[in-house]
Every structure is written in structure tokens, then in C-alpha cells.
Design an enzyme around this catalytic site. Structure first.
Site, PDB file in Angstrom:
ATOM      1  N   ALA A   1     -30.858 -16.493  34.075  1.00  0.00           N
ATOM      2  CA  ALA A   1     -31.246 -15.281  34.787  1.00  0.00           C
ATOM      3  C   ALA A   1     -31.526 -15.652  36.225  1.00  0.00           C
ATOM      4  CB  ALA A   1     -32.487 -14.669  34.148  1.00  0.00           C
ATOM      5  N   THR A  57     -36.568 -13.803  40.794  1.00  0.00           N
ATOM      6  CA  THR A  57     -36.234 -13.482  39.409  1.00  0.00           C
ATOM      7  C   THR A  57     -37.506 -13.272  38.605  1.00  0.00           C
ATOM      8  OG1 THR A  57     -34.183 -14.761  39.533  1.00  0.00           O
ATOM      9  CG2 THR A  57     -35.009 -14.259  37.336  1.00  0.00           C
ATOM     10  N   PHE A 107     -34.235 -19.655  33.925  1.00  0.00           N
ATOM     11  CA  PHE A 107     -34.688 -18.654  34.877  1.00  0.00           C
ATOM     12  C   PHE A 107     -34.865 -19.286  36.249  1.00  0.00           C
ATOM     13  CE2 PHE A 107     -36.023 -16.988  30.848  1.00  0.00           C
ATOM     14  CZ  PHE A 107     -35.881 -15.615  30.962  1.00  0.00           C
ATOM     15  N   ASP A 108     -34.353 -18.621  37.251  1.00  0.00           N
ATOM     16  CA  ASP A 108     -34.694 -18.956  38.617  1.00  0.00           C
ATOM     17  C   ASP A 108     -36.119 -18.449  38.820  1.00  0.00           C
ATOM     18  OD1 ASP A 108     -34.580 -19.682  41.268  1.00  0.00           O
ATOM     19  OD2 ASP A 108     -32.934 -18.344  41.796  1.00  0.00           O
ATOM     20  N   LEU A 109     -36.860 -19.024  39.741  1.00  0.00           N
ATOM     21  CA  LEU A 109     -38.240 -18.585  39.965  1.00  0.00           C
ATOM     22  C   LEU A 109     -38.298 -17.504  41.037  1.00  0.00           C
ATOM     23  CD1 LEU A 109     -41.276 -18.843  39.451  1.00  0.00           C
ATOM     24  CD2 LEU A 109     -41.304 -20.728  41.088  1.00  0.00           C
TER      25      LEU A 109
END
Length: 182
Positions: free
Chosen positions: A156, A13, A8-10
Site C-alpha cells: 500500500a 499512506t 505499507f509506506d509510512l
């Protein structure tokens, strides 16, 4: 086919960090006399590495000073102008309960990413966090987690830049662009 490992990107996202990042950029640029930028112009600071974003407005010799001023604001105030998107916590909880291994891969300083995740009680869902470091000696790289077969990892990310960031990872990753949690 499902994925065993999710990256996951922070920013953009898991959390809406836009307001804090834009205020930090506005503060840093203002210290150089650059004021009155539109929200659209300031939004360009959300996602890309700061060195690239500041280089649009400043000579290379001033970029590091701008980054330092940005980080000073963000460290004190900007990170609190941030919040998880609706449904994120529930989604992460369900994925963890389903046995998925999850990691955060971000260009944000790793220490700041951990601080944000901890503040919002999201860190507990992740098996690891990989981000930038201030002296740039360590590149953003994750190794393929043990037991994750080829094609069994997805990332994501909130935009095309985040999808391109998936190429910084050294194992096969399928970008999942603009996936929403609700």
C-alpha cells in the site's frame, strides 16, 4: 486473491506527515536564503529521498548540510506535526486479526519511522519496519517472508513514487496505489 503479506509506506499512506516534512524543508532551505516557496513546491519533499529533493534547489556540495538541517528540525518538532489518517488504526487492527503479516517499508530513517509508529501506537501491528539509515551503507531491502507465496504480497503506497519503491523489494509485490482506509 488475497494477500498474505502487506507492505505499507509510512508517509502519505499511514500518516499525513506533510506538514512536518514541509516545515523541515522550509527551515533547511531558509538557512541557505531560499524562502517563499509555494505549498506545492514544498509538498515535493513528501515522499522522495531528501537527496533528490534538495538537489533541485541546492548545489550538490550543500545537499548533505540541508539534509542535516532538515533532520534536526524534524527530529525535534516535525515528526510531531504528523498524524495517522482516519481509519488507519481500525484497518490495521482488522488486518492483523485476519492473520495478515504487515511490514512498513519507507525511505524515512528507520529509527524515525519506528518513533512515529510508536508515538501513534501503530508499531504493534507490524511484523517489521525497514527504512533508511543515515550512513547509507544498508539499502532498503526486505526478503520474502517465509510462507508468502509468489504473488501473495501487496504494498500500500500513497502515490506513484511509492509504487516505484515497491521495486526495491526483492520479492514479487503488487503496488496498491492510492488505497484509502475509509
Amino acid at each position: 486473491m488475497g494477500w498474505d503479506v502487506l507492505l505499507f509506506d509510512l508517509d502519505g499512506t499511514l500518516t499525513d506527515s506533510g506538514p512536518g516534512i514541509m516545515h523541515a524543508a522550509e527551515t533547511a532551505l531558509g538557512s541557505f536564503g531560499i524562502t517563499g516557496l509555494s505549498e506545492q513546491a514544498l509538498r515535493q519533499f513528501v515522499g522522495p529521498p531528501l537527496v533528490e529533493s534538495f538537489a533541485v534547489y541546492l548545489p550538490q556540495a550543500d545537499v548533505q548540510t540541508a539534509i542535516d538541517r532538515f533532520r534536526a528540525y524534524y527530529r525535534e518538532t516535525g515528526w510531531l506535526e504528523n498524524e495517522p489518517y482516519p481509519g488507519v488504526r481500525e484497518c490495521l487492527h482488522a488486518l492483523k486479526a485476519a492473520g495478515k503479516r504487515m511490514y512498513v517499508a519507507t525511505s524515512k530513517l528507520e529509527s524515525m519511522a519506528r518513533q512515529v509508529l510508536t508515538h501513534f501506537d501503530l508499531l504493534r501491528y507490524f511484523d517489521g519496519v525497514c527504512g533508511g539509515n543515515p550512513d547509507r551503507r544498508r539499502a532498503l531491502r526486505l526478503r520474502q517472508p517465509r510462507g508468502a507465496g509468489k504473488g501473495r504480497c501487496g504494498r500500500a503506497c500513497g502515490n506513484a513514487r511509492g509504487a516505484a519503491g515497491a521495486s526495491a523489494v526483492i520479492f514479487p509485490v503488487k503496488p496498491l496505489v492510492n488505497r484509502r482506509f475509509v
